[in-house]
Design a protein around this motif. Sequence first.
Motif, PDB file in Angstrom:
ATOM      1  N   LYS A 258      -7.724   3.421  -6.344  1.00 40.82           N
ATOM      2  CA  LYS A 258      -6.548   4.541  -5.819  1.00 40.82           C
ATOM      3  C   LYS A 258      -8.569   5.471  -4.731  1.00 40.82           C
ATOM      4  N   VAL A 259      -7.608   5.718  -3.863  1.00 39.72           N
ATOM      5  CA  VAL A 259      -8.114   6.203  -2.702  1.00 39.72           C
ATOM      6  C   VAL A 259      -7.697   8.144  -1.894  1.00 39.72           C
ATOM      7  N   GLY A 260      -9.199   8.453  -1.782  1.00 39.85           N
ATOM      8  CA  GLY A 260      -8.688   9.666  -1.177  1.00 39.85           C
ATOM      9  C   GLY A 260      -8.312   9.805   0.502  1.00 39.85           C
ATOM     10  N   MET A 261      -6.952  10.596   0.368  1.00 37.54           N
ATOM     11  CA  MET A 261      -6.254  10.230   1.579  1.00 37.54           C
ATOM     12  C   MET A 261      -6.867  11.192   2.605  1.00 37.54           C
ATOM     13  N   GLU A 262      -7.063  11.537   4.107  1.00 36.09           N
ATOM     14  CA  GLU A 262      -7.417  11.997   4.353  1.00 36.09           C
ATOM     15  C   GLU A 262      -6.511  12.343   5.347  1.00 36.09           C
ATOM     16  N   ASN A 263      -6.142  13.598   6.224  1.00 32.71           N
ATOM     17  CA  ASN A 263      -5.309  13.387   7.233  1.00 32.71           C
ATOM     18  C   ASN A 263      -5.379  12.296   8.661  1.00 32.71           C
ATOM     19  N   GLY A 264      -4.094  12.376   9.027  1.00 34.14           N
ATOM     20  CA  GLY A 264      -4.182  11.418  10.173  1.00 34.14           C
ATOM     21  C   GLY A 264      -4.088  10.128   9.167  1.00 34.14           C
ATOM     22  N   ALA A 265      -3.622   9.822   8.366  1.00 35.48           N
ATOM     23  CA  ALA A 265      -4.518   8.632   7.766  1.00 35.48           C
ATOM     24  C   ALA A 265      -3.523   7.211   8.015  1.00 35.48           C
TER      25      ALA A 265
ATOM     26  N   ILE B 298       1.024  -1.119   0.111  1.00 37.96           N
ATOM     27  CA  ILE B 298       0.030  -0.147  -0.019  1.00 37.96           C
ATOM     28  C   ILE B 298       0.684   0.907  -0.044  1.00 37.96           C
ATOM     29  N   HIS B 299       0.464   2.244  -1.271  1.00 36.94           N
ATOM     30  CA  HIS B 299       1.525   3.548  -0.909  1.00 36.94           C
ATOM     31  C   HIS B 299       0.838   4.104  -0.626  1.00 36.94           C
ATOM     32  N   PHE B 300       1.101   5.181   0.589  1.00 36.81           N
ATOM     33  CA  PHE B 300       0.150   6.692   0.478  1.00 36.81           C
ATOM     34  C   PHE B 300       0.985   8.089   0.113  1.00 36.81           C
ATOM     35  N   ASN B 301       0.640   8.379  -0.611  1.00 33.47           N
ATOM     36  CA  ASN B 301       0.838   9.613  -1.531  1.00 33.47           C
ATOM     37  C   ASN B 301       0.892  10.783  -0.757  1.00 33.47           C
ATOM     38  N   HIS B 302       1.315  11.477  -0.280  1.00 31.77           N
ATOM     39  CA  HIS B 302       1.088  12.342   0.736  1.00 31.77           C
ATOM     40  C   HIS B 302       1.702  14.224  -0.061  1.00 31.77           C
ATOM     41  N   GLN B 303       1.767  13.787  -1.798  1.00 30.62           N
ATOM     42  CA  GLN B 303       2.268  15.117  -2.670  1.00 30.62           C
ATOM     43  C   GLN B 303       0.354  15.471  -2.995  1.00 30.62           C
ATOM     44  N   ASP B 304       0.085  14.134  -2.893  1.00 29.04           N
ATOM     45  CA  ASP B 304      -1.729  14.123  -3.793  1.00 29.04           C
ATOM     46  C   ASP B 304      -2.441  13.648  -3.055  1.00 29.04           C
ATOM     47  N   LYS B 305      -1.962  13.296  -2.035  1.00 26.00           N
ATOM     48  CA  LYS B 305      -3.391  13.113  -0.767  1.00 26.00           C
ATOM     49  C   LYS B 305      -3.902  11.454  -1.424  1.00 26.00           C
ATOM     50  N   THR B 306      -2.999  11.314  -1.921  1.00 22.73           N
ATOM     51  CA  THR B 306      -4.008   9.349  -2.699  1.00 22.73           C
ATOM     52  C   THR B 306      -2.911   8.667  -1.824  1.00 22.73           C
ATOM     53  N   ILE B 307      -3.889   7.696  -1.547  1.00 23.30           N
ATOM     54  CA  ILE B 307      -3.453   6.059  -1.455  1.00 23.30           C
ATOM     55  C   ILE B 307      -4.266   5.092  -2.472  1.00 23.30           C
ATOM     56  N   SER B 308      -2.821   4.029  -3.174  1.00 23.31           N
ATOM     57  CA  SER B 308      -3.159   3.376  -3.992  1.00 23.31           C
ATOM     58  C   SER B 308      -2.612   1.750  -3.345  1.00 23.31           C
ATOM     59  N   PHE B 309      -3.006   0.761  -4.097  1.00 24.37           N
ATOM     60  CA  PHE B 309      -2.551  -0.340  -3.568  1.00 24.37           C
ATOM     61  C   PHE B 309      -2.323  -1.266  -4.754  1.00 24.37           C
ATOM     62  N   SER B 310      -1.399  -2.132  -4.749  1.00 25.50           N
ATOM     63  CA  SER B 310      -0.389  -3.032  -5.328  1.00 25.50           C
ATOM     64  C   SER B 310      -1.451  -3.950  -5.881  1.00 25.50           C
TER      65      SER B 310
ATOM     66  N   GLY C 223     -16.180   6.343  26.829  1.00 26.12           N
ATOM     67  CA  GLY C 223     -16.909   7.095  26.587  1.00 26.12           C
ATOM     68  C   GLY C 223     -16.650   7.836  25.731  1.00 26.12           C
ATOM     69  N   LYS C 224     -15.245   8.099  25.366  1.00 27.36           N
ATOM     70  CA  LYS C 224     -14.322   9.159  23.650  1.00 27.36           C
ATOM     71  C   LYS C 224     -14.841   8.372  22.804  1.00 27.36           C
ATOM     72  N   GLU C 225     -15.455   8.745  20.999  1.00 26.11           N
ATOM     73  CA  GLU C 225     -15.374   7.845  20.369  1.00 26.11           C
ATOM     74  C   GLU C 225     -14.999   9.131  19.216  1.00 26.11           C
ATOM     75  N   PHE C 226     -13.730   8.416  18.218  1.00 26.34           N
ATOM     76  CA  PHE C 226     -12.903   8.980  17.227  1.00 26.34           C
ATOM     77  C   PHE C 226     -13.453   7.938  16.175  1.00 26.34           C
ATOM     78  N   SER C 227     -12.955   9.240  14.544  1.00 20.62           N
ATOM     79  CA  SER C 227     -12.251   8.026  13.420  1.00 20.62           C
ATOM     80  C   SER C 227     -11.495   7.788  12.970  1.00 20.62           C
ATOM     81  N   ILE C 228     -10.676   6.920  12.390  1.00 25.83           N
ATOM     82  CA  ILE C 228      -9.910   7.244  11.892  1.00 25.83           C
ATOM     83  C   ILE C 228      -9.191   6.188  10.447  1.00 25.83           C
ATOM     84  N   GLN C 229      -9.071   7.373   9.349  1.00 24.15           N
ATOM     85  CA  GLN C 229      -9.242   6.648   8.768  1.00 24.15           C
ATOM     86  C   GLN C 229      -7.489   5.555   8.102  1.00 24.15           C
ATOM     87  N   VAL C 230      -8.075   4.204   7.948  1.00 25.08           N
ATOM     88  CA  VAL C 230      -7.188   3.028   7.612  1.00 25.08           C
ATOM     89  C   VAL C 230      -7.160   2.079   6.962  1.00 25.08           C
TER      90      VAL C 230
END
Length: 375
Positions: free
Chosen positions: A249-256, A232-244, A280-287
């Motif tokens: 190709k998926v848009g990359m969120e902050n903190g992925a 899995i490649h994280f391209n921080h230049q164009d904010k995308t994630i690609s898969f071999s 009780g805390k809840e939060f979402s992170i892109q994985v």
Amino acid sequence: MRMHQDSFQLPFKRHFAKLSTWLFVLATILLHIMLLESASWKVLSPSQSPEFTPTVTVHLRPDAEIVEPAQSEPPSEKPIVHSKRKPTITTKSGADTLAKQVENSPELIEKEPEIQEASHSSVVEMPVTPEDLAIPSDAAATPTFSLSFPKSAELQMEVSHTKVNASPTTGVGVLLWERFNEKYKISIEVGMNLLITTLNLLTITSEGYTDIYGLMPVLSQDIRKTRAATAIHFNHQDKTISFSSSNKKVGMENGAQDAASILMQLAAIGAADASQLAAGKEFSIQVAEGRDATPFLFRVIGEEEIDSKLDTDTGKLMTVHITRPPKPGFYNSQLDIWLAPTLGWYPVQIRNTESNGTVTNQVVTMIKQKFSNEN
């Protein structure tokens, strides 16, 4: 005859003396190497405070509360107006996903958390982005966290894989966390116990930077005995994630994150400020894992005492239990992670429960924290 024997034994004695000297020197060198290696690692226990290297704590931009969307609707994205100021970092001193079951095989995946913060600090304004990474000017909403990372460490684990109405398959695993300057690397190896050896079944690696959003993966690799390796490649230049394994190709969120880095990202959240993981805390992170990247909704269950070999006196350990419940349309399994505040917030137990009832459990039996010149 006597003189002939003496003339023969003299060269032999000289060669033997030289050989003995070299063997002694070699043994001395090996002993020093072993002593230096053992001196660079420290086995942690709840009775002693874990030692941390000076770390960088990144404060993400404040955001509105994250609300889980209705099941019939996809998660909404909320844009953030990125501050024009350079990110503020604080120099500190002081104090799927890890268990994803492998179908038809006792192979497993691992994942990561986040770590710590200290009481005394000095604030310094400075740019922190590596030259080959770009600071995004706009992106999807991310939770607000302070992050602080622990020293490099090796976590040794016992692994069990249990299908419904079947005996468990057991094995061993190692999670190796390494950090130096702004770079990090995580490797997770899981194997099956054989009679006199261990068969390695799975290796997952994650490498990248510790920067504006905490862990910023660049490359994640998944190597298994039963199939071809994937990346899995994280391209921080164009904010995308690609898969071999696909053309997706998926848009990359902050903190992925990826399946390994999420474990240490979660640990860093708790170590920086325990209140960030209050019950009780809840939060979402892109994985990103496999062929897709999805938002993982985490819920903090709260403090929980578990059985643990890490405390040899009581056999018990107080932890903070975090769960990622099933979410139709995104993932059908439940992921549970237990972090240990008294052991630097490293993950000490990870459990993945599939919708068919199959359970993969990984329990840490030893933590060796490495001493090095980390920043």
